[in-house]
Structures are given as structure tokens and as C-alpha cells.
Design a protein around this motif. Structure first.
Motif, PDB file in Angstrom:
ATOM      1  N   GLU A  15       0.836  -1.201   0.000  1.00  0.00           N
ATOM      2  CA  GLU A  15       0.000   0.000   0.000  1.00  0.00           C
ATOM      3  C   GLU A  15       0.873   1.255   0.000  1.00  0.00           C
ATOM      4  N   ILE A  16       1.974   1.229   0.749  1.00  0.00           N
ATOM      5  CA  ILE A  16       2.930   2.345   0.711  1.00  0.00           C
ATOM      6  C   ILE A  16       3.501   2.464  -0.696  1.00  0.00           C
ATOM      7  N   TRP A  17       3.858   1.326  -1.286  1.00  0.00           N
ATOM      8  CA  TRP A  17       4.386   1.321  -2.662  1.00  0.00           C
ATOM      9  C   TRP A  17       3.404   2.028  -3.601  1.00  0.00           C
ATOM     10  N   GLU A  18       2.128   1.620  -3.547  1.00  0.00           N
ATOM     11  CA  GLU A  18       1.151   2.190  -4.478  1.00  0.00           C
ATOM     12  C   GLU A  18       0.972   3.692  -4.263  1.00  0.00           C
ATOM     13  N   ARG A  19       0.825   4.110  -3.017  1.00  0.00           N
ATOM     14  CA  ARG A  19       0.642   5.544  -2.761  1.00  0.00           C
ATOM     15  C   ARG A  19       1.870   6.337  -3.198  1.00  0.00           C
ATOM     16  N   SER A  20       3.040   5.789  -2.943  1.00  0.00           N
ATOM     17  CA  SER A  20       4.283   6.465  -3.314  1.00  0.00           C
ATOM     18  C   SER A  20       4.433   6.542  -4.831  1.00  0.00           C
ATOM     19  N   VAL A  21       4.159   5.451  -5.517  1.00  0.00           N
ATOM     20  CA  VAL A  21       4.254   5.442  -6.979  1.00  0.00           C
ATOM     21  C   VAL A  21       3.280   6.458  -7.577  1.00  0.00           C
ATOM     22  N   ARG A  22       2.076   6.503  -7.060  1.00  0.00           N
ATOM     23  CA  ARG A  22       1.094   7.464  -7.578  1.00  0.00           C
ATOM     24  C   ARG A  22       1.546   8.909  -7.344  1.00  0.00           C
ATOM     25  N   ALA A  23       2.297   9.138  -6.272  1.00  0.00           N
ATOM     26  CA  ALA A  23       2.760  10.488  -5.952  1.00  0.00           C
ATOM     27  C   ALA A  23       4.026  10.891  -6.711  1.00  0.00           C
ATOM     28  N   THR A  24       4.803   9.912  -7.169  1.00  0.00           N
ATOM     29  CA  THR A  24       6.115  10.238  -7.735  1.00  0.00           C
ATOM     30  C   THR A  24       6.340   9.754  -9.159  1.00  0.00           C
ATOM     31  N   HIS A  25       5.593   8.780  -9.624  1.00  0.00           N
ATOM     32  CA  HIS A  25       5.829   8.178 -10.941  1.00  0.00           C
ATOM     33  C   HIS A  25       4.724   8.589 -11.917  1.00  0.00           C
ATOM     34  N   ASP A  26       4.597   9.896 -12.152  1.00  0.00           N
ATOM     35  CA  ASP A  26       3.507  10.376 -13.003  1.00  0.00           C
ATOM     36  C   ASP A  26       3.635   9.935 -14.456  1.00  0.00           C
ATOM     37  N   PHE A  27       4.762   9.361 -14.818  1.00  0.00           N
ATOM     38  CA  PHE A  27       4.952   8.857 -16.179  1.00  0.00           C
ATOM     39  C   PHE A  27       4.322   7.474 -16.372  1.00  0.00           C
ATOM     40  N   LEU A  28       3.948   6.810 -15.272  1.00  0.00           N
ATOM     41  CA  LEU A  28       3.346   5.475 -15.379  1.00  0.00           C
ATOM     42  C   LEU A  28       1.833   5.595 -15.547  1.00  0.00           C
ATOM     43  N   PRO A  29       1.302   5.014 -16.605  1.00  0.00           N
ATOM     44  CA  PRO A  29      -0.159   5.035 -16.762  1.00  0.00           C
ATOM     45  C   PRO A  29      -0.824   4.120 -15.721  1.00  0.00           C
ATOM     46  N   GLU A  30      -2.085   4.382 -15.462  1.00  0.00           N
ATOM     47  CA  GLU A  30      -2.847   3.629 -14.461  1.00  0.00           C
ATOM     48  C   GLU A  30      -2.771   2.123 -14.692  1.00  0.00           C
ATOM     49  N   ASN A  31      -2.910   1.680 -15.947  1.00  0.00           N
ATOM     50  CA  ASN A  31      -2.900   0.242 -16.217  1.00  0.00           C
ATOM     51  C   ASN A  31      -1.544  -0.390 -15.860  1.00  0.00           C
ATOM     52  N   GLU A  32      -0.485   0.379 -15.939  1.00  0.00           N
ATOM     53  CA  GLU A  32       0.843  -0.138 -15.579  1.00  0.00           C
ATOM     54  C   GLU A  32       0.966  -0.302 -14.062  1.00  0.00           C
ATOM     55  N   PHE A  79       5.024  11.731   4.281  1.00  0.00           N
ATOM     56  CA  PHE A  79       6.272  11.780   5.047  1.00  0.00           C
ATOM     57  C   PHE A  79       7.497  12.052   4.174  1.00  0.00           C
ATOM     58  N   ARG A  80       7.266  12.304   2.890  1.00  0.00           N
ATOM     59  CA  ARG A  80       8.395  12.613   2.005  1.00  0.00           C
ATOM     60  C   ARG A  80       9.034  13.933   2.422  1.00  0.00           C
ATOM     61  N   GLY A  81      10.345  14.030   2.232  1.00  0.00           N
ATOM     62  CA  GLY A  81      11.046  15.257   2.552  1.00  0.00           C
ATOM     63  C   GLY A  81      11.395  15.409   4.024  1.00  0.00           C
ATOM     64  N   GLN A  82      11.214  14.351   4.806  1.00  0.00           N
ATOM     65  CA  GLN A  82      11.490  14.416   6.241  1.00  0.00           C
ATOM     66  C   GLN A  82      12.727  13.615   6.644  1.00  0.00           C
ATOM     67  N   GLY A  83      13.498  13.157   5.657  1.00  0.00           N
ATOM     68  CA  GLY A  83      14.741  12.457   5.967  1.00  0.00           C
ATOM     69  C   GLY A  83      14.628  10.951   6.083  1.00  0.00           C
ATOM     70  N   ILE A  84      13.447  10.387   5.817  1.00  0.00           N
ATOM     71  CA  ILE A  84      13.253   8.951   5.954  1.00  0.00           C
ATOM     72  C   ILE A  84      13.962   8.196   4.830  1.00  0.00           C
ATOM     73  N   GLY A  85      13.814   8.668   3.610  1.00  0.00           N
ATOM     74  CA  GLY A  85      14.516   8.050   2.489  1.00  0.00           C
ATOM     75  C   GLY A  85      16.024   8.139   2.671  1.00  0.00           C
ATOM     76  N   LYS A  86      16.482   9.272   3.149  1.00  0.00           N
ATOM     77  CA  LYS A  86      17.911   9.444   3.405  1.00  0.00           C
ATOM     78  C   LYS A  86      18.372   8.469   4.482  1.00  0.00           C
ATOM     79  N   ALA A  87      17.604   8.341   5.558  1.00  0.00           N
ATOM     80  CA  ALA A  87      17.970   7.421   6.637  1.00  0.00           C
ATOM     81  C   ALA A  87      18.047   5.981   6.129  1.00  0.00           C
ATOM     82  N   LEU A  88      17.074   5.571   5.324  1.00  0.00           N
ATOM     83  CA  LEU A  88      17.083   4.208   4.781  1.00  0.00           C
ATOM     84  C   LEU A  88      18.259   4.005   3.832  1.00  0.00           C
ATOM     85  N   THR A  89      18.550   5.007   3.015  1.00  0.00           N
ATOM     86  CA  THR A  89      19.668   4.896   2.071  1.00  0.00           C
ATOM     87  C   THR A  89      21.001   4.843   2.814  1.00  0.00           C
TER      88      THR A  89
END
Length: 147
Positions: A15-32, A79-89
Motif C-alpha cells: 500500500e505504501i508502494w502504491e501511494r508512493s508510486v502514484r505520488a512520484t511516478h507520473d509517467f506510469l499510466p494507471e494500467n501499468e 512523510f516525504r522530505g522528512q529524511g526517511i529516504g535518506k535514513a534508509l539509504t
């Protein structure tokens, strides 16, 4: 806090994957997105080591690794922009010595994120791993290029 994820976490992670993809991968069509979701859940999650980021008892992001590559990194949009991605990386860089990541060329936010952390583009593939026309940039960590 970062912990290893288990199969019981998969419903939350997808569910996190889907919400994140919808927020960041605007090049992906819905069917993809619809086509990818069960593949991610039922196949891809099985082939990576997943680490979840927990805040206030709730999973709000995760990273998946395989060999020496970051295979996926997704954060709850709120939660984007709060350092979580950086912490995981930084966790996978420092704890697992993982130094590579592939990023969709059409996702400039992700490219900028990784470049800011010290990753550099080393090559490009015209097609993604499934043979689809979504060019992939192959990045590698270079400690000397950190900004």
C-alpha cells in the motif's frame, strides 16, 4: 527506527508502494500501476531483503535490497522530505555496503535525491527490467561526490 520487514508487513508495504508510486511516478499510466502491484507483492518482495522504517509504531517507508543494489525505496507521500529516504539509504550504504541503485530516468526527483547523497550515473538502459520503454539510469555511490 529501521527493522527488517517480514512477510506479515507485505500488505502494508504494498500500500505504501502504491501511494508512493502514484505520488512520484507520473509517467506510469494507471494500467501499468495495476499490472505492477501484484508483481511487486507476489514476486519482487520475495526476491529482496526488505527493511521498514517505523515511526510512532507505524511503517512509513521501506527499502528493498538485493546483492549490491537498492531495488526499491518507497516512502508514504505525507512523510516525504522528512529524511526517511535518506535514513534508509544511509542505512544500506553503511550497514550493508550497498552502493548501486537503478532509477527511472523519468523520475527526476529520485535522481536528484540519490545524486544529493553522492550517487553518480554510470550508465543508462533504454528499457526497464521488464523490457518496457521506461529508461533506467544506473547509479553508483561515490563518497567523494557527496554534497
Amino acid at each position: 527506527m529501521i527493522h527488517i520487514a517480514t512477510k506479515e508487513d507485505f500488505p502494508t508495504l504494498i500500500e505504501i508502494w502504491e501511494r508512493s508510486v502514484r505520488a512520484t511516478h507520473d509517467f506510469l499510466p494507471e494500467n501499468e500501476i495495476i499490472r505492477l502491484k501484484p508483481l511487486i507483492l507476489n514476486e519482487y518482495f520475495q526476491h529482496v531483503v526488505l527493511y521498514k522504517y517505523i515511526q510512532d509504531g507505524k511503517i512509513i517507508g521501506f527499502v528493498g535490497t538485493s546483492h549490491d543494489n537498492i531495488e526499491m525505496l518507497f516512502i508514504e507521500p505525507d512523510f516525504r522530505g522528512q529524511g526517511i529516504g535518506k535514513a534508509l539509504t544511509l542505512f544500506v550504504l553503511e550497514s550493508l555496503n550497498i552502493r548501486k541503485v537503478d532509477v527511472n530516468e523519468q523520475n527526476p526527483q529520485a535522481i536528484g535525491f540519490y545524486q544529493k547523497l553522492g550517487f553518480e550515473v554510470i550508465s543508462r538502459s533504454e528499457l526497464d527490467g521488464q523490457g518496457k520503454p521506461y529508461p533506467i539510469l544506473h547509479l553508483q555511490f561515490n563518497a567523494e561526490s557527496q554534497r
